[in-house]
Design a protein around this motif. Structure first.
Motif, PDB file in Angstrom:
ATOM      1  N   GLY A   1       0.822  -1.203   0.000  1.00 42.84           N
ATOM      2  CA  GLY A   1       0.000   0.000   0.000  1.00 42.84           C
ATOM      3  C   GLY A   1       0.853   1.247   0.000  1.00 42.84           C
ATOM      4  N   ASN A   2       1.022   1.843   1.161  1.00 40.50           N
ATOM      5  CA  ASN A   2       1.921   2.978   1.333  1.00 40.50           C
ATOM      6  C   ASN A   2       2.172   3.119   2.834  1.00 40.50           C
ATOM      7  OD1 ASN A   2      -0.157   4.657   2.578  1.00 40.50           O
ATOM      8  ND2 ASN A   2      -1.007   4.957   0.517  1.00 40.50           N
ATOM      9  N   PRO A   3       3.152   3.915   3.220  1.00 38.09           N
ATOM     10  CA  PRO A   3       3.454   4.067   4.652  1.00 38.09           C
ATOM     11  C   PRO A   3       2.595   5.106   5.358  1.00 38.09           C
ATOM     12  CG  PRO A   3       5.098   5.206   3.347  1.00 38.09           C
ATOM     13  CD  PRO A   3       4.178   4.545   2.369  1.00 38.09           C
ATOM     14  N   GLY A   4       1.505   5.524   4.740  1.00 40.89           N
ATOM     15  CA  GLY A   4       0.666   6.560   5.321  1.00 40.89           C
ATOM     16  C   GLY A   4      -0.105   6.093   6.537  1.00 40.89           C
ATOM     17  N   PRO A   5      -0.646   7.045   7.305  1.00 31.90           N
ATOM     18  CA  PRO A   5      -1.341   6.698   8.546  1.00 31.90           C
ATOM     19  C   PRO A   5      -2.603   5.868   8.332  1.00 31.90           C
ATOM     20  CG  PRO A   5      -1.539   9.051   8.075  1.00 31.90           C
ATOM     21  CD  PRO A   5      -0.539   8.509   7.133  1.00 31.90           C
ATOM     22  N   LEU A   6      -3.317   6.056   7.202  1.00 34.54           N
ATOM     23  CA  LEU A   6      -4.544   5.294   6.989  1.00 34.54           C
ATOM     24  C   LEU A   6      -4.243   3.810   6.824  1.00 34.54           C
ATOM     25  CD1 LEU A   6      -7.593   5.225   6.591  1.00 34.54           C
ATOM     26  CD2 LEU A   6      -7.213   5.644   4.145  1.00 34.54           C
ATOM     27  N   VAL A   7      -3.253   3.489   6.003  1.00 36.39           N
ATOM     28  CA  VAL A   7      -2.880   2.086   5.800  1.00 36.39           C
ATOM     29  C   VAL A   7      -2.412   1.461   7.102  1.00 36.39           C
ATOM     30  CG1 VAL A   7      -1.198   0.560   4.678  1.00 36.39           C
ATOM     31  CG2 VAL A   7      -2.349   2.338   3.356  1.00 36.39           C
ATOM     32  N   ASN A   8      -1.599   2.173   7.845  1.00 36.25           N
ATOM     33  CA  ASN A   8      -1.102   1.628   9.108  1.00 36.25           C
ATOM     34  C   ASN A   8      -2.218   1.453  10.137  1.00 36.25           C
ATOM     35  OD1 ASN A   8       1.779   1.320   8.652  1.00 36.25           O
ATOM     36  ND2 ASN A   8       1.841   3.534   8.470  1.00 36.25           N
TER      37      ASN A   8
END
Length: 234
Positions: free
Chosen positions: A155-162
């Motif tokens: 996905g990506n390292p952004g806060p939503l994915v985490n």
């Protein structure tokens, strides 16, 4: 109180990183990655890993006392040993997770399957049961660093994915613990261990597409590498 201490330690010890030009983009940009099937597979793998581990961990005390035969006074010491195994596993996985993400996850799931099955079969014998329990501690929740790396790459390292990843991890805790209680009612105290085996196997199945892509990528890169080496030789 422990959470407050952890928060203060994080504020003191973790460097503050400034936002780069490539960051941001808002909710829509972060949410767009959830159309990627690789991300959903990565999230499901995390759920199965944690579910398999917590199916056993949630019921260690009754298993160790009522099946293995340890006294209730011995259980806290055994859980301390389990925690020590987890610390060691975290140290090992943390070193390997970035460069060998899928391999670490696969090895952890295979070993966890073996340890959980061994625990279920030999739960009535103290030495094998303790070895198997420590093995689960070594390769269970300690997969977290590799799980996080895989999810962020898919996905990506952004806060939503985490944040969503944390929710899928919590879902694994819920599945392992609640389903473990249900199977105990029908099949006895060894049943959560067998449930953990099943969840670990599902975790391995969820890794198969990633393993296929990794193998195909390696096959494609091999001829190119051979041509580079041949050119260098000439």
């Amino acid at each position: 109180a422990l959470t407050v201490i952890a928060a203060l330690a994080t504020m003191a010890g973790v460097p503050r990183l400034g936002r780069t030009d490539g960051d941001g983009g808002g909710f829509r940009r972060e949410a767009a990655v959830f159309g990627n099937s690789r991300l959903w597979l990565a999230l499901s793998t995390s759920t199965f890993i944690i579910g398999a581990t917590f199916a056993a961990f949630s019921y260690l005390s009754p298993i160790l006392t009522q099946v293995t035969g340890f006294t209730s006074e011995a259980v806290p010491l055994l859980l301390v040993a389990y925690g020590a195994a987890t610390v060691l596993g975290n140290h090992i996985v943390g070193r390997l997770a970035d460069r060998h993400t899928v391999g670490v996850l696969l090895a952890g799931l295979v070993l966890n399957t073996i340890f959980l099955a061994g625990f279920a079969v030999f739960a009535h014998l103290s030495v094998p049961a303790v070895i198997a329990m420590l093995g689960v501690g070594l390769v269970g929740v300690t997969m977290n660093p590799a799980m996080a790396v895989r999810v962020q790459r898919a996905g990506n390292p952004g806060p939503l994915v985490n944040t969503v990843h944390a929710s899928f991890i919590t879902l694994g805790v819920i599945i392992g613990s609640s389903a473990g209680g249900l199977v105990i009612d029908g099949f006895g105290l060894r049943a959560p261990l067998w449930l953990g085996v099943g969840l670990a196997v599902l975790g391995m199945v969820s890794l198969l597409p990633e393993l296929g892509r990794t193998g195909a990528r390696a096959s494609a890169e091999s001829p190119a590498q051979e041509r580079v080496e041949a050119a260098a030789t000439h």
